[in-house]
Scaffold this motif. Structure first.
Motif, PDB file in Angstrom:
ATOM      1  N   ALA A 178      34.401  30.027  36.099  1.00  0.00           N
ATOM      2  CA  ALA A 178      33.799  29.475  34.942  1.00  0.00           C
ATOM      3  C   ALA A 178      34.183  30.427  33.473  1.00  0.00           C
ATOM      4  O   ALA A 178      34.000  29.584  32.603  1.00  0.00           O
ATOM      5  CB  ALA A 178      32.242  29.099  34.894  1.00  0.00           C
ATOM      6  N   LYS A 179      34.253  31.612  33.666  1.00  0.00           N
ATOM      7  CA  LYS A 179      34.366  32.292  32.784  1.00  0.00           C
ATOM      8  C   LYS A 179      35.554  31.686  33.003  1.00  0.00           C
ATOM      9  O   LYS A 179      36.160  32.558  31.540  1.00  0.00           O
ATOM     10  CB  LYS A 179      34.322  34.103  33.661  1.00  0.00           C
TER      11      LYS A 179
ATOM     12  N   ARG B 175      46.984  23.723  40.677  1.00  0.00           N
ATOM     13  CA  ARG B 175      45.819  24.484  42.169  1.00  0.00           C
ATOM     14  C   ARG B 175      46.841  25.666  42.190  1.00  0.00           C
ATOM     15  O   ARG B 175      45.139  26.996  42.442  1.00  0.00           O
ATOM     16  CB  ARG B 175      46.712  23.786  43.161  1.00  0.00           C
ATOM     17  N   GLU B 176      47.207  26.175  41.286  1.00  0.00           N
ATOM     18  CA  GLU B 176      47.932  27.666  41.443  1.00  0.00           C
ATOM     19  C   GLU B 176      46.975  28.631  40.506  1.00  0.00           C
ATOM     20  O   GLU B 176      46.623  29.546  40.796  1.00  0.00           O
ATOM     21  CB  GLU B 176      49.245  28.168  40.945  1.00  0.00           C
ATOM     22  N   GLN B 177      46.541  28.011  39.327  1.00  0.00           N
ATOM     23  CA  GLN B 177      45.301  28.514  38.796  1.00  0.00           C
ATOM     24  C   GLN B 177      44.220  28.755  39.423  1.00  0.00           C
ATOM     25  O   GLN B 177      42.981  29.749  39.399  1.00  0.00           O
ATOM     26  CB  GLN B 177      45.806  27.679  37.327  1.00  0.00           C
ATOM     27  N   VAL B 178      43.960  27.581  40.117  1.00  0.00           N
ATOM     28  CA  VAL B 178      42.371  28.013  40.590  1.00  0.00           C
ATOM     29  C   VAL B 178      42.773  28.607  42.246  1.00  0.00           C
ATOM     30  O   VAL B 178      41.963  29.239  42.290  1.00  0.00           O
ATOM     31  CB  VAL B 178      41.994  26.677  41.370  1.00  0.00           C
ATOM     32  N   MET B 179      43.800  28.789  43.023  1.00  0.00           N
ATOM     33  CA  MET B 179      43.576  29.301  43.787  1.00  0.00           C
ATOM     34  C   MET B 179      43.687  31.437  43.400  1.00  0.00           C
ATOM     35  O   MET B 179      44.034  31.847  44.004  1.00  0.00           O
ATOM     36  CB  MET B 179      45.025  29.073  44.792  1.00  0.00           C
TER      37      MET B 179
ATOM     38  N   ILE C  96      23.780  30.765  36.463  1.00  0.00           N
ATOM     39  CA  ILE C  96      24.002  31.190  37.477  1.00  0.00           C
ATOM     40  C   ILE C  96      25.592  30.365  38.069  1.00  0.00           C
ATOM     41  O   ILE C  96      26.564  31.755  38.385  1.00  0.00           O
ATOM     42  CB  ILE C  96      23.364  30.453  39.246  1.00  0.00           C
ATOM     43  N   MET C  97      25.839  29.484  36.923  1.00  0.00           N
ATOM     44  CA  MET C  97      27.271  29.117  37.584  1.00  0.00           C
ATOM     45  C   MET C  97      27.936  29.428  36.649  1.00  0.00           C
ATOM     46  O   MET C  97      29.190  30.068  36.853  1.00  0.00           O
ATOM     47  CB  MET C  97      27.488  27.399  37.446  1.00  0.00           C
TER      48      MET C  97
ATOM     49  N   ALA D 192      38.023  36.199  44.395  1.00  0.00           N
ATOM     50  CA  ALA D 192      36.520  36.589  43.556  1.00  0.00           C
ATOM     51  C   ALA D 192      36.034  35.489  43.481  1.00  0.00           C
ATOM     52  O   ALA D 192      34.977  35.548  43.759  1.00  0.00           O
ATOM     53  CB  ALA D 192      36.975  36.918  42.395  1.00  0.00           C
ATOM     54  N   GLU D 193      35.716  34.127  43.357  1.00  0.00           N
ATOM     55  CA  GLU D 193      35.259  32.848  43.646  1.00  0.00           C
ATOM     56  C   GLU D 193      34.318  32.877  44.700  1.00  0.00           C
ATOM     57  O   GLU D 193      32.558  33.286  44.874  1.00  0.00           O
ATOM     58  CB  GLU D 193      35.670  31.588  42.514  1.00  0.00           C
TER      59      GLU D 193
END
Length: 137
Positions: free
Chosen positions: A108-109, A51-55, A101-102, A60-61
């Motif tokens: 994704a990057k 979760r920390e990586q995503v947050m 787009i995605m 920016a996302e």
């Protein structure tokens, strides 16, 4: 109950297929490529991603996703009920455009999400309603 629903769905799809074969005009129409009016994208956090990586990437996302929405490419967007990602309905011509787009978004990057792309369009069995209208008079 779920088994009954699955059986009913399977039977319905079988009957639709059999009925469409009885009406050559419908069978011919369904044999052509369906019209794509959008692409559904199911995003899922990859196994092992915290979760920390995503947050860390979310500010920016969110900014970039909102800009895509304001540009008219996101028709609908939802959080997944299981909390493992999101579902977008993109206003794109095909899957390739949706992928472009995605794949440009930060999650994704950084290779944190899996993406499943499903082209969607008008419900083909509705063509049965307009097949041979003179027979229904």
């Amino acid at each position: 109950m779920k088994a009954i629903h699955s059986i009913a769905l399977g039977l319905t799809l079988t009957l639709i297929g059999a009925t469409s074969m009885a009406h050559p005009s419908v069978a011919q129409a369904q044999a052509t490529s369906p019209t794509t009016t959008g692409v559904m994208v199911i995003l899922t956090v990859k196994a092992g991603v915290t979760r920390e990586q995503v947050m860390a990437v979310m500010p920016a996302e969110i900014r970039q996703t909102v800009q895509i929405y304001l540009n008219g490419k996101i028709r609908e967007w939802y959080s997944r009920g299981d909390g493992r990602g999101a579902v977008f309905l993109l206003d794109t011509r095909d899957v390739a455009e949706a992928e472009a787009i995605m794949e440009g978004l930060p999650l994704a990057k950084q290779n944190l999400m899996d993406h499943e792309y499903i082209a969607v369009g008008p419900l083909l069995p509705l063509g049965l309603l307009t097949a041979n209208p003179e027979r229904r008079q």
